[in-house]
Design a protein around this motif. Sequence first.
Motif, mmCIF file in Angstrom:
data_model
loop_
_atom_site.group_PDB
_atom_site.id
_atom_site.type_symbol
_atom_site.label_atom_id
_atom_site.label_comp_id
_atom_site.label_asym_id
_atom_site.label_seq_id
_atom_site.Cartn_x
_atom_site.Cartn_y
_atom_site.Cartn_z
ATOM 1 N N ALA A 126 70.819 -61.108 19.940
ATOM 2 C CA ALA A 126 71.453 -62.407 20.178
ATOM 3 C C ALA A 126 70.445 -63.541 20.041
ATOM 4 C CB ALA A 126 72.094 -62.427 21.564
ATOM 5 N N PHE A 127 69.244 -63.324 20.588
ATOM 6 C CA PHE A 127 68.217 -64.362 20.460
ATOM 7 C C PHE A 127 67.831 -64.566 19.002
ATOM 8 C CE2 PHE A 127 63.836 -65.602 19.858
ATOM 9 C CZ PHE A 127 63.754 -66.753 20.618
ATOM 10 N N TYR A 128 67.690 -63.489 18.262
ATOM 11 C CA TYR A 128 67.260 -63.616 16.866
ATOM 12 C C TYR A 128 68.281 -64.399 16.041
ATOM 13 C CZ TYR A 128 65.767 -62.375 12.172
ATOM 14 O OH TYR A 128 65.362 -62.434 10.863
ATOM 15 N N GLN A 129 69.558 -64.148 16.264
ATOM 16 C CA GLN A 129 70.581 -64.895 15.534
ATOM 17 C C GLN A 129 70.552 -66.378 15.925
ATOM 18 O OE1 GLN A 129 72.236 -63.772 13.036
ATOM 19 N NE2 GLN A 129 71.500 -61.678 13.280
ATOM 20 N N ALA A 130 70.350 -66.645 17.217
ATOM 21 C CA ALA A 130 70.223 -68.042 17.649
ATOM 22 C C ALA A 130 68.972 -68.680 17.053
ATOM 23 C CB ALA A 130 70.189 -68.122 19.174
ATOM 24 N N ALA A 131 67.905 -67.901 16.941
ATOM 25 C CA ALA A 131 66.657 -68.421 16.390
ATOM 26 C C ALA A 131 66.818 -68.811 14.924
ATOM 27 C CB ALA A 131 65.543 -67.387 16.543
ATOM 28 N N LEU A 132 67.587 -68.030 14.161
ATOM 29 C CA LEU A 132 67.828 -68.393 12.761
ATOM 30 C C LEU A 132 68.530 -69.747 12.667
ATOM 31 C CD1 LEU A 132 69.015 -64.986 11.218
ATOM 32 C CD2 LEU A 132 66.745 -66.028 11.092
ATOM 33 N N GLY A 133 69.570 -69.919 13.491
ATOM 34 C CA GLY A 133 70.283 -71.194 13.475
ATOM 35 C C GLY A 133 69.412 -72.353 13.914
ATOM 36 N N TRP A 134 68.565 -72.127 14.925
ATOM 37 C CA TRP A 134 67.712 -73.210 15.397
ATOM 38 C C TRP A 134 66.573 -73.505 14.429
ATOM 39 C CZ3 TRP A 134 67.460 -77.149 18.640
ATOM 40 C CH2 TRP A 134 68.443 -77.252 19.583
ATOM 41 N N THR A 135 66.155 -72.534 13.655
ATOM 42 C CA THR A 135 65.176 -72.829 12.602
ATOM 43 C C THR A 135 65.736 -73.868 11.649
ATOM 44 O OG1 THR A 135 64.286 -70.580 12.749
ATOM 45 C CG2 THR A 135 63.813 -71.808 10.738
ATOM 46 N N PHE A 136 67.017 -73.726 11.321
ATOM 47 C CA PHE A 136 67.669 -74.704 10.447
ATOM 48 C C PHE A 136 67.990 -76.002 11.191
ATOM 49 C CE2 PHE A 136 69.605 -71.447 7.255
ATOM 50 C CZ PHE A 136 68.348 -71.280 6.712
ATOM 51 N N LYS A 137 68.386 -75.890 12.457
ATOM 52 C CA LYS A 137 68.760 -77.093 13.207
ATOM 53 C C LYS A 137 67.571 -78.020 13.398
ATOM 54 C CE LYS A 137 71.612 -78.456 17.146
ATOM 55 N NZ LYS A 137 72.411 -77.976 18.311
ATOM 56 N N LEU A 138 66.406 -77.450 13.641
ATOM 57 C CA LEU A 138 65.204 -78.275 13.777
ATOM 58 C C LEU A 138 64.886 -78.994 12.475
ATOM 59 C CD1 LEU A 138 62.969 -75.828 15.846
ATOM 60 C CD2 LEU A 138 64.005 -77.951 16.657
ATOM 61 N N ALA A 139 65.177 -78.348 11.353
ATOM 62 C CA ALA A 139 64.942 -78.993 10.055
ATOM 63 C C ALA A 139 65.996 -80.046 9.754
ATOM 64 C CB ALA A 139 64.918 -77.935 8.948
ATOM 65 N N SER A 140 67.244 -79.809 10.163
ATOM 66 C CA SER A 140 68.344 -80.708 9.807
ATOM 67 C C SER A 140 68.415 -81.948 10.690
ATOM 68 C CB SER A 140 69.677 -79.951 9.882
ATOM 69 O OG SER A 140 69.720 -78.889 8.958
ATOM 70 N N PHE A 141 68.066 -81.808 11.982
ATOM 71 C CA PHE A 141 68.301 -82.917 12.911
ATOM 72 C C PHE A 141 67.059 -83.405 13.648
ATOM 73 C CE2 PHE A 141 72.251 -80.381 12.775
ATOM 74 C CZ PHE A 141 73.061 -81.327 12.166
ATOM 75 N N TYR A 142 65.941 -82.715 13.502
ATOM 76 C CA TYR A 142 64.729 -83.129 14.205
ATOM 77 C C TYR A 142 63.582 -83.439 13.258
ATOM 78 C CZ TYR A 142 67.094 -81.478 18.417
ATOM 79 O OH TYR A 142 67.982 -81.299 19.447
ATOM 80 N N GLY A 143 63.832 -83.380 11.967
ATOM 81 C CA GLY A 143 62.804 -83.734 10.990
ATOM 82 C C GLY A 143 61.699 -82.718 10.830
ATOM 83 N N LEU A 144 61.873 -81.490 11.302
ATOM 84 C CA LEU A 144 60.848 -80.450 11.163
ATOM 85 C C LEU A 144 61.171 -79.616 9.927
ATOM 86 C CD1 LEU A 144 60.423 -79.332 14.883
ATOM 87 C CD2 LEU A 144 59.321 -81.197 13.657
ATOM 88 N N ASP A 145 60.721 -80.080 8.778
ATOM 89 C CA ASP A 145 61.060 -79.413 7.526
ATOM 90 C C ASP A 145 60.499 -77.996 7.492
ATOM 91 O OD1 ASP A 145 58.492 -80.956 7.241
ATOM 92 O OD2 ASP A 145 58.393 -79.754 5.414
ATOM 93 N N LEU A 146 61.158 -77.129 6.739
ATOM 94 C CA LEU A 146 60.799 -75.712 6.725
ATOM 95 C C LEU A 146 59.419 -75.480 6.133
ATOM 96 C CD1 LEU A 146 64.243 -74.239 5.604
ATOM 97 C CD2 LEU A 146 63.300 -74.337 7.913
ATOM 98 N N LEU A 147 59.087 -76.173 5.048
ATOM 99 C CA LEU A 147 57.802 -75.946 4.395
ATOM 100 C C LEU A 147 56.637 -76.451 5.237
ATOM 101 C CD1 LEU A 147 58.577 -76.675 0.633
ATOM 102 C CD2 LEU A 147 58.252 -74.476 1.754
ATOM 103 N N GLY A 148 56.883 -77.356 6.160
ATOM 104 C CA GLY A 148 55.815 -77.856 7.027
ATOM 105 C C GLY A 148 55.616 -77.035 8.276
ATOM 106 N N GLN A 149 56.412 -75.979 8.464
ATOM 107 C CA GLN A 149 56.325 -75.172 9.683
ATOM 108 C C GLN A 149 54.954 -74.527 9.872
ATOM 109 O OE1 GLN A 149 56.368 -71.573 9.638
ATOM 110 N NE2 GLN A 149 57.269 -70.957 11.592
ATOM 111 N N PRO A 150 54.340 -73.911 8.847
ATOM 112 C CA PRO A 150 53.016 -73.292 9.072
ATOM 113 C C PRO A 150 51.968 -74.293 9.543
ATOM 114 C CG PRO A 150 53.991 -72.496 7.022
ATOM 115 C CD PRO A 150 54.847 -73.615 7.490
#
Length: 633
Positions: free
Chosen positions: A207-231
């Motif tokens: 359950a946490f892992y599925q929520a984590a996938l969605g929040w990985t995208f949510k942080l990119a979509s609404f908080y300006g944390l782009d995926l390529l800048g994560q590292p």
Amino acid sequence: MGVFRSPEHHLWASTGLRAEAQASGPLHVVFDPATLDLVAALPERLGQIIADNELPHLCGFRPCEDPYVEAFLGLFLDCRAPVGAPVTLGARSLAGLQALVEEQPEVCPLLRSQLNQFNNALKEWMLSWPAVEPTRQGLPRVSSSGDGAGNTALRAPPTAEDLELELHGVVDILSEYGMLHKVSCPGSAEMEGEEEEPPGGREAAEAFYQAALGWTFKLASFYGLDLLGQPARLAQACSIVASAPLSLLAWSDEAQVAELLRCPFFRPPERELQRLAQRWVQERTGAAGDEPVELPEVFALALEQDLLEEQPPSGPSSSEAAPAAAAEAALPSTSQESGAPLQDAADAAGPEDAIEPQAPPPAADAAVAEKTTQRIWGSSFKRVARRADCATAVFDDPAGLQIAERARTSDTLRCWNVAGEAVVIGAARQVMASDVPMQSTGRFRLDLRVVAGVEAEAAHLLEIGICAEPFAGVHFAAGEPGAGRPSAPGERAGGAPFFRFCSVPDLLLEGVRLSIEVDFDKAEAHFRNIPDVEGVAPVPPAPMLSWLKERERMTIIKNRPTGELECTLFKSHAEHLQDLIDQGTLDGDLAGAVLGDSGARVASGQVAAVRPEVPEDYHFYVVLPVGMEIEMF
């Protein structure tokens, strides 16, 4: 007669130890960014007794094979922890400690009990994660009645960066138990053997892992944390060595990356997902950053090709030149204050062109327009004012409809309703409609998603559909299903100007993009989630033929002079001539003149035989209840 008392060093010396442990409540689980671990501190006296009486007998050989258990013993048995620091359990060492305790449970009863409690607390923490969302522009969940483990104290919202580190830190913990491969490839042969149970149990971990996938995208979509800048962000938050396993680019399992790319919740722009997939392949193959790479088939299938190919209009085209000013007024520019209320259509432009629709495609492109689907962009939506004769007009608060600041080149509209409803639930609903007209031919598509608020008290009042003349105002009546207007003269049941898509709630999921395509040639509307969500059954198309026929009838009636409709003498003469034609006693040029006169046909009740001179235009509309946030693409 003497009373026996246990020595102070004896385990049973404190008769109130169990009561103290129960009084302290469930263990409070938090994420420790220094160790990238989920930890919980034991009650002070209980932890001291475990350290003094149980830890010395836990492991017969040092150093322990498990590095996390050895680190735990080094801190609390070898006294390397700071003075006064409580004994703290961690998720990374949980499995190793449990294995040692089960070998000799009679030696460590208190530690065994606390490890079980810690495991239960981890389960609750994962199932309720995140208990508090970071603050953002919109409607985040910024308060909580607990942390998922029974702790009722309110938590301050974390920053988006802290939540990102917490997310990937816990994902790294689960990866040590093979959970990520298990979720990405259920039923794989190498997972068939007996596995070590992850902290909190397999159900909570999945359950946490599925929520984590969605929040990985949510942080990119609404908080300006782009995926390529994560590292780079994680390397800045902790040491480069510690952050390396947390990087999305460090995921070694192709199926795990594909699982992320397939996640339907809060997806950022599809181009960003494509760039992430390309960068991951480049990291694996050692290709240069500007060198084109071929994506694996599993990646290509995970990306939505129609979203990759869509080209939002970045500026006024030839078909949009006329209404450019009105379109600009539909939404505030980047200079407007963030979160400002959306203006009414009548206030957004001048009195003459306030509701002027966009021009239709040029005649030369008519054949192409019929074969393609025209997108209705979110930037074309304007607020629709409440009619004065509506009983809830006094509750209509234009300032309640807030919108997110957007770039001038963006065609996405994100808005939310912050009005209050202390008297009547649904009285402060906000209505928006697109100013782009849809002729009664061709296909038109609107994409949107609910960002937040599915748990709101008025969430069931969310409404999506098409309507005629939306900027003539909207009316909500008691007992009516949704938006509407008082019946016009000659209007029959099933011909109201607002047509609601009743199938939408069956597909609508928070964070998932919903595509609505209206096909006027087939007189039906189609609905689908992008991408498809497992477990959500498709819904059949919504038929619109009867409603379109009624609207066509109303268009004909509305365009006739009032005298023709109300004059009794004219109607009787028209009906008499029609009877003569039906009997065959009136023919020739006179009969042709009567049959060719639209007014006579309408007056004699032959409305179905008349085609409107100017077909009625239709518009997408959305009713937004209080406490909900949506995004229209």
